[in-house]
Write a protein that holds these residues in place. Structure first.
Motif, PDB file in Angstrom:
ATOM      1  N   UNK A   1       0.813  -1.210   0.000  1.00 47.07           N
ATOM      2  CA  UNK A   1       0.000   0.000   0.000  1.00 47.07           C
ATOM      3  C   UNK A   1       0.848   1.264   0.000  1.00 47.07           C
ATOM      4  N   UNK A   2       2.003   1.172   0.669  1.00 45.53           N
ATOM      5  CA  UNK A   2       2.882   2.344   0.782  1.00 45.53           C
ATOM      6  C   UNK A   2       3.998   2.347  -0.265  1.00 45.53           C
ATOM      7  N   UNK A   3       3.902   1.478  -1.249  1.00 47.17           N
ATOM      8  CA  UNK A   3       4.951   1.413  -2.277  1.00 47.17           C
ATOM      9  C   UNK A   3       5.259   2.766  -2.915  1.00 47.17           C
ATOM     10  N   UNK A   4       4.250   3.631  -3.177  1.00 51.35           N
ATOM     11  CA  UNK A   4       4.584   4.940  -3.749  1.00 51.35           C
ATOM     12  C   UNK A   4       5.464   5.791  -2.838  1.00 51.35           C
ATOM     13  N   UNK A   5       5.459   5.477  -1.542  1.00 55.49           N
ATOM     14  CA  UNK A   5       6.236   6.252  -0.577  1.00 55.49           C
ATOM     15  C   UNK A   5       7.578   5.596  -0.270  1.00 55.49           C
ATOM     16  N   UNK A   6       7.568   4.284  -0.055  1.00 59.19           N
ATOM     17  CA  UNK A   6       8.786   3.586   0.371  1.00 59.19           C
ATOM     18  C   UNK A   6       9.529   2.925  -0.777  1.00 59.19           C
ATOM     19  N   UNK A   7       8.971   2.985  -1.977  1.00 58.30           N
ATOM     20  CA  UNK A   7       9.488   2.196  -3.094  1.00 58.30           C
ATOM     21  C   UNK A   7      10.936   2.409  -3.447  1.00 58.30           C
ATOM     22  N   UNK A   8      11.438   3.638  -3.261  1.00 55.36           N
ATOM     23  CA  UNK A   8      12.827   3.937  -3.629  1.00 55.36           C
ATOM     24  C   UNK A   8      13.794   3.794  -2.466  1.00 55.36           C
ATOM     25  N   UNK A   9      13.310   3.299  -1.333  1.00 51.28           N
ATOM     26  CA  UNK A   9      14.168   3.034  -0.178  1.00 51.28           C
ATOM     27  C   UNK A   9      14.583   1.570  -0.163  1.00 51.28           C
ATOM     28  N   UNK A  10      15.775   1.309   0.331  1.00 52.83           N
ATOM     29  CA  UNK A  10      16.175  -0.078   0.529  1.00 52.83           C
ATOM     30  C   UNK A  10      15.418  -0.634   1.732  1.00 52.83           C
ATOM     31  N   UNK A  11      15.370  -1.947   1.844  1.00 53.21           N
ATOM     32  CA  UNK A  11      14.655  -2.555   2.958  1.00 53.21           C
ATOM     33  C   UNK A  11      15.287  -2.160   4.288  1.00 53.21           C
ATOM     34  N   UNK A  12      16.584  -1.881   4.282  1.00 54.37           N
ATOM     35  CA  UNK A  12      17.261  -1.489   5.520  1.00 54.37           C
ATOM     36  C   UNK A  12      17.060  -0.013   5.848  1.00 54.37           C
ATOM     37  N   UNK A  13      16.325   0.704   4.998  1.00 54.31           N
ATOM     38  CA  UNK A  13      15.988   2.103   5.273  1.00 54.31           C
ATOM     39  C   UNK A  13      14.525   2.254   5.693  1.00 54.31           C
ATOM     40  N   UNK A  14      13.790   1.170   5.710  1.00 49.96           N
ATOM     41  CA  UNK A  14      12.368   1.209   6.034  1.00 49.96           C
ATOM     42  C   UNK A  14      12.165   0.769   7.481  1.00 49.96           C
ATOM     43  N   UNK A  15      11.464   1.567   8.257  1.00 48.76           N
ATOM     44  CA  UNK A  15      11.167   1.204   9.645  1.00 48.76           C
ATOM     45  C   UNK A  15      10.023   0.198   9.655  1.00 48.76           C
ATOM     46  N   UNK A  16      10.242  -0.948  10.304  1.00 51.01           N
ATOM     47  CA  UNK A  16       9.228  -2.002  10.309  1.00 51.01           C
ATOM     48  C   UNK A  16       8.880  -2.410  11.740  1.00 51.01           C
ATOM     49  N   UNK A  17       7.644  -2.855  11.977  1.00 50.34           N
ATOM     50  CA  UNK A  17       7.287  -3.419  13.283  1.00 50.34           C
ATOM     51  C   UNK A  17       7.955  -4.783  13.458  1.00 50.34           C
ATOM     52  N   UNK A  18       8.463  -5.035  14.660  1.00 48.69           N
ATOM     53  CA  UNK A  18       9.104  -6.311  14.957  1.00 48.69           C
ATOM     54  C   UNK A  18       8.686  -6.826  16.315  1.00 48.69           C
ATOM     55  N   UNK A  19       8.781  -8.132  16.504  1.00 52.02           N
ATOM     56  CA  UNK A  19       8.403  -8.722  17.794  1.00 52.02           C
ATOM     57  C   UNK A  19       9.584  -9.457  18.418  1.00 52.02           C
ATOM     58  N   UNK A  20       9.687  -9.324  19.716  1.00 52.50           N
ATOM     59  CA  UNK A  20      10.722  -9.977  20.522  1.00 52.50           C
ATOM     60  C   UNK A  20      10.276 -11.402  20.841  1.00 52.50           C
ATOM     61  N   UNK A  21      11.170 -12.365  20.639  1.00 52.03           N
ATOM     62  CA  UNK A  21      10.810 -13.769  20.844  1.00 52.03           C
ATOM     63  C   UNK A  21       9.483 -14.070  20.151  1.00 52.03           C
ATOM     64  N   UNK A  22       9.499 -13.858  18.849  1.00 55.74           N
ATOM     65  CA  UNK A  22       8.272 -13.890  18.053  1.00 55.74           C
ATOM     66  C   UNK A  22       7.529 -15.218  18.137  1.00 55.74           C
ATOM     67  N   UNK A  23       8.255 -16.312  18.355  1.00 54.78           N
ATOM     68  CA  UNK A  23       7.629 -17.627  18.326  1.00 54.78           C
ATOM     69  C   UNK A  23       7.195 -18.170  19.669  1.00 54.78           C
ATOM     70  N   UNK A  24       7.141 -17.322  20.689  1.00 59.15           N
ATOM     71  CA  UNK A  24       6.846 -17.822  22.039  1.00 59.15           C
ATOM     72  C   UNK A  24       5.353 -17.965  22.315  1.00 59.15           C
TER      73      UNK A  24
END
Length: 365
Positions: free
Chosen positions: A54-77
């Motif tokens: 959905x945000x491709x028009x905004x984030x499209x020219x950024x590398x994946x390491x330049x995009x802030x993403x939600x993450x979870x600690x001990x994701x599989x617990x």
């Protein structure tokens, strides 16, 4: 000239916000227009499920390491076996058990509640927008139900195997081709030789959609648009990959050493200590992380001691009509400070919003 550059940057940011707001309004208006088919929660979930596309028009020219993403600690617990401690937790498990006396079902359930940092499956986390997964792996040679399998761990062993977990990612990525995830395999336990690693890498490769794994670290500089065009949807990070390669192990190119990640960790059971530590960490690390090629984030997590766990379980068992004391009780104290913490730093300072019980925060907006 500097004022013009600042003004130009603000204009760009305003345009980005406007574009996203228009998209959100359009999407939610569709949901409101068809109440028999959608609920508000369903619409919000759908918006989060494909947020990268959905945000491709905004984030499209950024590398994946330049995009802030939600993450979870001990994701599989989210699904753990309360009767089976992880290899690195046996001593602490036995100590807690000893301090509590007879180890019955009530204690077992309480201990489980102190080991879980998430309650939602990988599928539910993915649908809610999570894109960075902290996956702690162990070889489970003693499994009675299925001997010789790989599992997730966090104090306890997961009830499911790694192939079971990968099937959830496979299904999501197949159905959502615009989304990209980062799988960080770390805290690797019980691997007694090269064969454990090579077998595990084959499981990863076989368990994800064909051709979806980024082929090598050199491609981390590709933009989101370039990755999406090539259908690269998975970045696999692996603790110790460089060490294995230096020792002569033939590490596949798609296995990227997770040394590119710096998740700074306070290791404290005190809310203020965690907050002060992580604020200091952001100030120290964020200015130079990008130039060093580091994927940096503060670990917004709190760590109970064995005494905290034993005391919490005793309280829960002796006060059956009161709210139980669990790890979530601890994390809520810290998560209540989430907005204040992230308002004190710029989103450009970090790359992962990394939390326990992410549904108790505004991590997903």
């Amino acid at each position: 000239d500097s004022w013009l550059r600042v003004g130009e940057k603000e204009t760009q940011e305003n345009m980005k916000s406007l574009l996203f707001a228009c998209f959100a309004i359009l999407f939610l208006s569709l949901c409101v227009a068809t109440p028999s088919r959608y609920s508000y929660s369903t619409c919000k979930l759908n918006l989060q499920t494909r947020w990268m596309g959905s945000l491709a028009p905004i984030i499209g020219n950024n590398t994946i390491l330049q995009i802030v993403v939600p993450g979870t600690h001990d994701s599989g617990s989210y699904a753990l076996d309360s009767s089976r401690p992880a290899p690195d937790s046996v001593e602490q498990y036995n100590s807690i058990q000893s301090s509590l006396g007879a180890f019955d079902d009530d204690i077992s359930r309480s201990l489980l509640a102190w080991s879980q940092t998430q309650t939602l499956s990988f599928t539910d986390q993915l649908n809610a927008g999570v894109r960075y997964f902290d996956l702690r792996i162990t070889w489970d040679a003693a499994s009675s139900a299925k001997p010789g399998v790989y599992r997730i761990h966090h104090f306890l062993l997961s009830t499911y195997t790694v192939p079971d977990a990968l099937s959830q990612f496979r299904s999501f990525l197949t159905n959502n081709p615009t989304e990209i995830v980062i799988l960080d395999f770390n805290h690797i336990l019980g691997f007694n030789g090269t064969s454990n690693h090579t077998t595990f890498w084959n499981i990863i490769n076989d368990g994800l959609p064909f051709g979806s794994i980024l082929p090598g670290a050199s491609m981390l500089n590709m933009t989101y648009n370039q990755l999406a065009q090539r259908r690269y949807q998975v970045i696999v990070l692996y603790e110790g990959a460089n060490t294995l390669a230096n020792n002569g192990v033939n590490v596949p190119r798609y296995i990227i050493d997770n040394s590119i990640v710096l998740g700074d960790y306070a290791n404290s059971n005190q809310v203020n200590t965690v907050l002060n530590y992580e604020l200091s960490s952001v100030a120290t690390n964020s200015p130079t992380a990008a130039s060093r090629g580091i994927y940096y984030y503060p670990q917004f997590v709190i760590t109970p001691t064995s005494n905290d766990i034993s005391s919490g379980i005793k309280y829960t068992l002796t006060n059956p009509f009161k709210d139980p004391q669990t790890l979530r009780t601890f994390t809520r104290q810290l998560n209540s400070q989430f907005d204040g913490f992230y308002n004190n730093i710029s989103s450009s300072d970090i790359r992962v919003v990394f939390v326990d019980y992410f549904q108790d925060t505004n991590a997903l907006g």
